[in-house]
Write a protein that holds these residues in place. Structure first.
Motif, PDB file in Angstrom:
ATOM      1  N   ILE A 242       0.839  -1.201   0.000  1.00 59.05           N
ATOM      2  CA  ILE A 242       0.000   0.000   0.000  1.00 59.05           C
ATOM      3  C   ILE A 242       0.876   1.255   0.000  1.00 59.05           C
ATOM      4  O   ILE A 242       0.634   2.203  -0.750  1.00 59.05           O
ATOM      5  CB  ILE A 242      -0.939  -0.007   1.225  1.00 59.05           C
ATOM      6  N   ARG A 243       1.900   1.248   0.849  1.00 60.31           N
ATOM      7  CA  ARG A 243       2.792   2.405   0.927  1.00 60.31           C
ATOM      8  C   ARG A 243       3.596   2.592  -0.359  1.00 60.31           C
ATOM      9  O   ARG A 243       3.773   3.727  -0.841  1.00 60.31           O
ATOM     10  CB  ARG A 243       3.754   2.237   2.107  1.00 60.31           C
ATOM     11  N   ALA A 244       4.064   1.499  -0.930  1.00 63.58           N
ATOM     12  CA  ALA A 244       4.839   1.587  -2.170  1.00 63.58           C
ATOM     13  C   ALA A 244       3.996   2.157  -3.307  1.00 63.58           C
ATOM     14  O   ALA A 244       4.487   2.964  -4.110  1.00 63.58           O
ATOM     15  CB  ALA A 244       5.383   0.211  -2.543  1.00 63.58           C
ATOM     16  N   MET A 245       2.732   1.751  -3.377  1.00 62.59           N
ATOM     17  CA  MET A 245       1.842   2.294  -4.412  1.00 62.59           C
ATOM     18  C   MET A 245       1.570   3.771  -4.183  1.00 62.59           C
ATOM     19  O   MET A 245       1.407   4.544  -5.130  1.00 62.59           O
ATOM     20  CB  MET A 245       0.530   1.511  -4.442  1.00 62.59           C
ATOM     21  N   GLU A 246       1.529   4.179  -2.908  1.00 64.71           N
ATOM     22  CA  GLU A 246       1.201   5.565  -2.577  1.00 64.71           C
ATOM     23  C   GLU A 246       2.339   6.521  -2.923  1.00 64.71           C
ATOM     24  O   GLU A 246       2.093   7.625  -3.439  1.00 64.71           O
ATOM     25  CB  GLU A 246       0.878   5.676  -1.082  1.00 64.71           C
ATOM     26  N   VAL A 247       3.590   6.120  -2.649  1.00 62.85           N
ATOM     27  CA  VAL A 247       4.707   7.053  -2.816  1.00 62.85           C
ATOM     28  C   VAL A 247       5.563   6.755  -4.048  1.00 62.85           C
ATOM     29  O   VAL A 247       6.398   7.591  -4.432  1.00 62.85           O
ATOM     30  CB  VAL A 247       5.609   7.062  -1.560  1.00 62.85           C
ATOM     31  N   GLY A 248       5.372   5.610  -4.662  1.00 64.18           N
ATOM     32  CA  GLY A 248       6.156   5.253  -5.837  1.00 64.18           C
ATOM     33  C   GLY A 248       5.652   5.949  -7.095  1.00 64.18           C
ATOM     34  O   GLY A 248       4.666   6.677  -7.072  1.00 64.18           O
ATOM     35  N   SER A 249       6.345   5.707  -8.193  1.00 61.33           N
ATOM     36  CA  SER A 249       5.919   6.287  -9.471  1.00 61.33           C
ATOM     37  C   SER A 249       4.647   5.608  -9.949  1.00 61.33           C
ATOM     38  O   SER A 249       4.266   4.543  -9.457  1.00 61.33           O
ATOM     39  CB  SER A 249       7.033   6.102 -10.510  1.00 61.33           C
TER      40      SER A 249
END
Length: 323
Positions: A242-249
């Motif tokens: 969830i966090r990776a999708m939120e802050v990633g490209s």
């Protein structure tokens, strides 16, 4: 968790009595029920939740003999959820051993889970404390709702961090909370102490689950008794994703969404790269430590004692473990 002596030493006699009591309470007129129940209860679990009951009682200077059946019923409820979870998740291994459903099939596993639930409620009735019965009646409902909610979230990459926290509070933290709160009630604690111990259990459970979800992407498979990436394989959108999708490209988020929707391990390597470069694992770890710190702060309601120190150590170990 660290070796048993670090946490268990002060309640070693109670813990031995608990294990004897659990075995005695697994008797059944149906041999297969007893066989499966004994297998899953003896499958290498750490008995964390009943240990919390014993430590909380001792921290509140309670020597009521009912603390042993109270700790046992918590373990039975937890074990029942494991049996049902493994069927729902179609798991074939837990803690490095075959799951009950893999050995005996889904139907017997579900039914033995029901047996453990009902045995737990028999113990509650025998304890004879209405407030404790209310706590566990509510807890089992909340846990069931959490499991259903998690099931509806499978392969859904649109889950928010708030929704994720709601799920883990229900399916994991709720039983930790019930364990410590019910122990405080049995001990005759003040209302403030009861609430603080409920808070301790809740925060500890959240810390434990956050660490568990973190380890799914950075843990040692041999130590955990399961494979790295199992959550991704099952299409479970936990906080690292969830966090990776939120802050990633957007490209990164698109790949993770695809991986969650599809399930399996086809995209494990690129997903691992993304959650590492976005700091999603560090973020999850930070959240786990925040919950651990809140759990320790909740213990201020207790008088100073070695048992209080062990409860604080429990919170530290929940986020420093490797399995």
């Amino acid at each position: 968790m660290q070796p048993k002596s670090a946490i268990h030493d002060l309640v070693a006699d109670d813990f031995a009595a608990l294990n004897t009591y659990i075995i005695d309470q697994l008797h059944s007129r149906v041999p297969l029920v007893e066989k499966i129940a004994e297998y899953i209860v003896d499958s290498g679990g750490k008995r964390m939740r009943p240990l919390l009951v014993l430590l909380t009682c001792k921290a509140l200077e309670c020597n009521d003999d009912k603390r042993i059946p109270l700790s046992a019923l918590v373990e039975f409820i937890h074990t029942a959820t494991l049996l049902h979870d493994d069927v729902v998740d179609e798991s074939d291994m837990r803690r490095g051993r075959d799951t009950a459903n893999n050995k005996w099939g889904n139907a017997p596993s579900v039914l033995v889970g029901d047996f453990l639930y009902t045995r737990a409620f028999e113990l509650m009735v025998n304890i004879g404390h209405m407030d404790i019965l209310k706590i566990y009646a509510n807890a089992t409902n909340v846990i069931a709702e959490g499991e259903v909610l998690q099931l509806t979230n499978v392969r859904n990459p649109k889950i928010t961090e708030e929704q994720y926290m709601t799920v883990i509070k229900a399916k994991t933290a709720m039983l930790f909370e019930a364990a410590t709160q019910s122990a405080a009630i049995l001990s005759g604690a003040t209302e403030e102490q009861q609430q603080n111990m409920a808070d301790y259990g809740n925060y500890l459970g959240l810390a434990f689950q956050l660490q568990d979800d973190l380890l799914d992407y950075k843990g040692d498979a041999s130590a955990m008794g399961k494979n790295v990436g199992d959550d991704l394989a099952e299409g479970k959108p936990t906080l690292p994703l969830i966090r990776a999708m939120e802050v990633g490209s957007e490209e990164d988020a698109k790949l993770i969404r695809k991986a969650v929707r599809k399930g399996g391990l086809e995209f494990l390597e690129p997903v691992l790269e993304i959650i590492n470069k976005t700091g999603a694992l560090d973020y999850t770890e930070q959240k786990a430590f925040e919950m651990s710190d809140k759990a320790k702060a909740s213990l201020e309601c207790l008088p100073d004692s070695p048992f209080k120190e062990r409860l604080a150590l429990f919170a530290d170990m929940a986020v420093k473990r490797s399995s």
